[in-house]
Scaffold this active site. Sequence first.
Site, PDB file in Angstrom:
ATOM      1  N   GLN A   1       1.329  -1.686   0.150  1.00 22.63           N
ATOM      2  CA  GLN A   1       0.475   0.267  -0.076  1.00 22.63           C
ATOM      3  C   GLN A   1       1.137   1.176   0.042  1.00 22.63           C
ATOM      4  OE1 GLN A   1      -3.671  -0.218   0.925  1.00 22.63           O
ATOM      5  NE2 GLN A   1      -3.452   1.986   0.097  1.00 22.63           N
ATOM      6  N   PHE A   2       1.731   1.877  -1.195  1.00 20.42           N
ATOM      7  CA  PHE A   2       2.246   2.941  -1.333  1.00 20.42           C
ATOM      8  C   PHE A   2       1.757   3.854  -0.780  1.00 20.42           C
ATOM      9  CE2 PHE A   2       0.758   2.948  -5.483  1.00 20.42           C
ATOM     10  CZ  PHE A   2       0.310   4.403  -5.551  1.00 20.42           C
ATOM     11  N   THR A   3       0.554   4.267  -0.861  1.00 19.18           N
ATOM     12  CA  THR A   3      -0.642   5.061  -0.547  1.00 19.18           C
ATOM     13  C   THR A   3       0.006   5.552   1.271  1.00 19.18           C
ATOM     14  OG1 THR A   3      -2.608   4.213  -0.449  1.00 19.18           O
ATOM     15  CG2 THR A   3      -2.135   5.327  -2.367  1.00 19.18           C
TER      16      THR A   3
END
Length: 150
Positions: A78-80
């Site tokens: 989950q890079f966000t």
Amino acid sequence: MKIVIQRVSKASVTIAGEKVANINQGFLILVGIVSEDTAEDIIWLTNKIVNLRVFEDDKDVMNHSIKDIDGDVIVVSQFTLHAATKKGNRPSYIKAAKPDVAIPLYESFVKQLHKDLGKPVQTGQFGADMKVELLNDGPVTIIIDSKSKA
């Protein structure tokens, strides 16, 4: 490395219409990686995860760990989680590690969690468009950042 742990009654990940991960009681863990993350961050976090006491005992006190209840785990990249939102209305993801750095760290995280948990860990697919479903139990949601461990 930043993680969001959600205690779930059930969770699943679907990619392109195919269910690739499916669990009942346990954790859905979202993982965000930055370039500065190391093996030390992974070991510290996985130890925290397997020993985190957020499952009820027979007196309804959160006193049991994921290992105590033999719970299952899904890990989703989950890079966000590293979105910068200070300026403007469009988040910046510049702090998130690029795939050439993030993928090996993500895979090491999953492998270490499997080792510490003593059972397989299910995953989504790094970089894929995933549909994540969960029934948050409690709700219990814990955010841990390895850079804030001191």
